[in-house]
Motif scaffolding. Structure first.
Motif, PDB file in Angstrom:
ATOM      1  N   ARG A   1       1.349   2.850  -4.646  1.00  0.00           N
ATOM      2  CA  ARG A   1       1.638   4.219  -5.086  1.00  0.00           C
ATOM      3  C   ARG A   1       3.005   4.248  -5.761  1.00  0.00           C
ATOM      4  O   ARG A   1       3.990   3.771  -5.215  1.00  0.00           O
ATOM      5  CB  ARG A   1       1.614   5.182  -3.905  1.00  0.00           C
TER       6      ARG A   1
ATOM      7  N   ASP B   1     -11.037   3.157  -1.680  1.00  0.00           N
ATOM      8  CA  ASP B   1     -10.154   3.632  -0.620  1.00  0.00           C
ATOM      9  C   ASP B   1      -9.407   4.894  -1.059  1.00  0.00           C
ATOM     10  O   ASP B   1      -9.316   5.874  -0.313  1.00  0.00           O
ATOM     11  CB  ASP B   1      -9.167   2.518  -0.263  1.00  0.00           C
ATOM     12  N   ARG B   2      -8.887   4.887  -2.275  1.00  0.00           N
ATOM     13  CA  ARG B   2      -8.127   6.031  -2.774  1.00  0.00           C
ATOM     14  C   ARG B   2      -9.021   7.236  -3.041  1.00  0.00           C
ATOM     15  O   ARG B   2      -8.634   8.383  -2.775  1.00  0.00           O
ATOM     16  CB  ARG B   2      -7.375   5.639  -4.040  1.00  0.00           C
TER      17      ARG B   2
ATOM     18  N   ALA C   1      -9.999   8.714   0.292  1.00  0.00           N
ATOM     19  CA  ALA C   1      -8.869   9.440   0.882  1.00  0.00           C
ATOM     20  C   ALA C   1      -8.733  10.830   0.271  1.00  0.00           C
ATOM     21  O   ALA C   1      -8.466  11.814   0.973  1.00  0.00           O
ATOM     22  CB  ALA C   1      -7.582   8.643   0.682  1.00  0.00           C
TER      23      ALA C   1
ATOM     24  N   GLY D   1       0.806  -1.215   0.000  1.00  0.00           N
ATOM     25  CA  GLY D   1       0.000   0.000   0.000  1.00  0.00           C
ATOM     26  C   GLY D   1       0.832   1.255   0.000  1.00  0.00           C
ATOM     27  O   GLY D   1       0.304   2.341  -0.114  1.00  0.00           O
TER      28      GLY D   1
ATOM     29  N   ASP E   1       1.839   5.754   2.394  1.00  0.00           N
ATOM     30  CA  ASP E   1       0.655   6.402   2.929  1.00  0.00           C
ATOM     31  C   ASP E   1      -0.310   5.421   3.574  1.00  0.00           C
ATOM     32  O   ASP E   1      -1.305   5.813   4.150  1.00  0.00           O
ATOM     33  CB  ASP E   1      -0.069   7.189   1.840  1.00  0.00           C
TER      34      ASP E   1
ATOM     35  N   ALA F   1      -2.463   3.439   2.305  1.00  0.00           N
ATOM     36  CA  ALA F   1      -3.689   3.156   1.570  1.00  0.00           C
ATOM     37  C   ALA F   1      -3.501   1.920   0.705  1.00  0.00           C
ATOM     38  O   ALA F   1      -2.406   1.364   0.604  1.00  0.00           O
ATOM     39  CB  ALA F   1      -4.087   4.364   0.727  1.00  0.00           C
TER      40      ALA F   1
END
Length: 305
Positions: A33, A274-275, A278, A24, A27, A29
Motif C-alpha cells: 500500500r 485479497d484486496r 477486503a 503488505g 493493514d 493485506a
C-alpha cells in the motif's frame, strides 16, 4: 546530479523500500500500500517478491481457489442488496501495469470467479477521434459502477497521464491538471458510496521480456503480440518514472494505490483477490429482507405440489 537531487532520490528509494519491507503494509493485506503523501520510487519494490505471504506456488493457488468462493459469496450479497434500488455501495477495481504484467490473468482468475451479471469490465484502448474532442475523463465517467456492481477498468484513466508523460504528448502543467481531475473524479465516486481498489501490477523488465518471447515462440500466443510492445519496452525507465510520479500524486486516503509484485503470477492474482475481498468486506453487504410474507408464500407454493 547535484547533492540535493541525489538526497531526494535516496529518500524516495528508502521510502518505497520501507513500504515493501512491511510485507503488505500497515493493514496486513497483500501487496504494498502506497501511503498517501509519500514519495514513491516503484523500482525500489522487488517485482519478484511476495510481500505478506510465505507460501509457495502450490499453496498460493490453493488459497486462490478458496478465496474465490468467499469472493463470490460476498459479491452476490453486494449485488442482491442493490436489487430494485437506485442507490447503494459499489466497487471500482482499477488494474494498471506494463504489457504482459498479468492483467488478463486477473480478469480470468480473480474477476472471473464472481457472477458475471454483477461485473462490468471495460478495457480502455487508445482514444477514438470522438473521444479526443473531449476531456480525458469524458470516456471514463460513463463506466463508473452502478449500485451493487463491481466495475473493472483493465487499463484506465491513468493511461492519459502515464503514456502522455512518457511520449511527451502533454506538458507538465497539463499532467498536473489531470492528476487533480482524477482526484476529483475518484473523490466523487467515494462520496457516492464506491470503494476504489487501485492496483499497479509491478513486473520486472526481465520477466516482461521472457513473456513477450513466449508469445513469439507459441503460435497460439501470436495474436497477443504487438510489435509496438518492443518499442514501448525501450522506454522502460521512462515508464517507471511515470508510474512513480503518478502514484506519488494520486495515492490518497480515499483511493490509495496498491503495488502488487507481479513476476509470480499466482501471487499477483492472490494479492488482487485479497484486496478486492477486503473492499467488499468493508462494505459488508447484507442479504435484503423479503418484501413479502415468507410463510404465506411457502404455504401457497406447497399447495401446488
Amino acid at each position: 546530479m547535484n547533492r540535493s537531487t541525489k538526497d531526494d532520490t535516496t529518500t524516495a528509494r528508502r521510502s518505497a523500500k520501507d513500504q515493501a519491507e512491511k510485507h503488505g503494509g500497515e493493514d496486513g493485506a497483500l501487496g504494498v500500500r502506497i501511503a498517501p503523501g509519500s514519495t514513491v520510487d516503484v523500482t525500489a519494490i522487488d517485482p519478484g517478491s511476495t510481500p505478506g505471504v510465505d507460501q509457495d506456488k502450490e499453496e498460493g493457488e490453493k488459497a486462490l481457489a478458496e478465496g474465490a468462493e468467499k469472493l463470490s459469496e460476498v459479491q452476490e450479497r453486494l449485488f442482491a442488496a442493490a436489487h430494485g434500488t437506485e442507490d447503494g455501495p459499489a466497487v471500482l477495481l482499477v488494474v494498471q501495469g506494463m504489457d504482459t504484467s498479468g492483467k488478463g490473468g486477473i480478469m480470468r482468475h480473480v474477476v472471473g470467479a464472481v457472477d458475471p451479471q454483477g461485473v462490468d469490465i471495460t478495457a480502455f484502448k487508445a482514444p477514438t477521434d470522438e473521444e479526443k474532442k473531449h476531456d480525458v475523463l469524458w470516456r471514463i465517467e460513463p463506466h463508473a459502477p452502478a449500485p451493487g456492481m463491481i466495475a473493472v477498468f483493465d487499463r484506465s484513466h491513468y493511461e492519459d497521464v502515464l503514456i502522455h508523460r512518457v511520449h511527451g504528448w502533454a506538458d507538465e502543467a497539463e499532467i498536473e491538471r489531470r492528476y487533480r481531475a482524477i482526484d476529483d473524479f475518484e473523490r466523487g465516486l467515494v462520496e457516492r458510496g464506491t470503494r476504489i481498489v487501485k492496483i499497479m501490477l509491478h513486473i520486472s523488465r526481465q520477466e516482461q521480456g521472457e513473456r513477450l518471447l513466449e508469445r513469439l515462440e507459441r503460435e497460439d500466443k501470436h495474436w497477443k503480440f504487438n510489435p509496438g510492445d518492443i518499442d514501448e519496452r525501450a522506454k522502460w525507465d521512462d515508464y517507471m518514472e511515470a508510474y512513480s510520479r503518478a502514484l506519488t500524486a494520486t495515492s490518497t486516503e480515499h483511493a490509495p494505490w496498491i503495488v502488487v509484485p507481479a513476476d509470480a503470477k499466482w501471487y499477483a492474482r492472490l494479492a488482487v483477490q485479497d484486496r478486492l475481498l477486503a473492499a467488499l468486506r468493508e462494505i459488508d453487504p447484507q442479504w435484503p429482507a423479503a418484501d413479502f410474507d415468507v410463510a404465506e408464500q411457502t404455504e401457497r407454493l406447497r399447495a401446488t405440489l
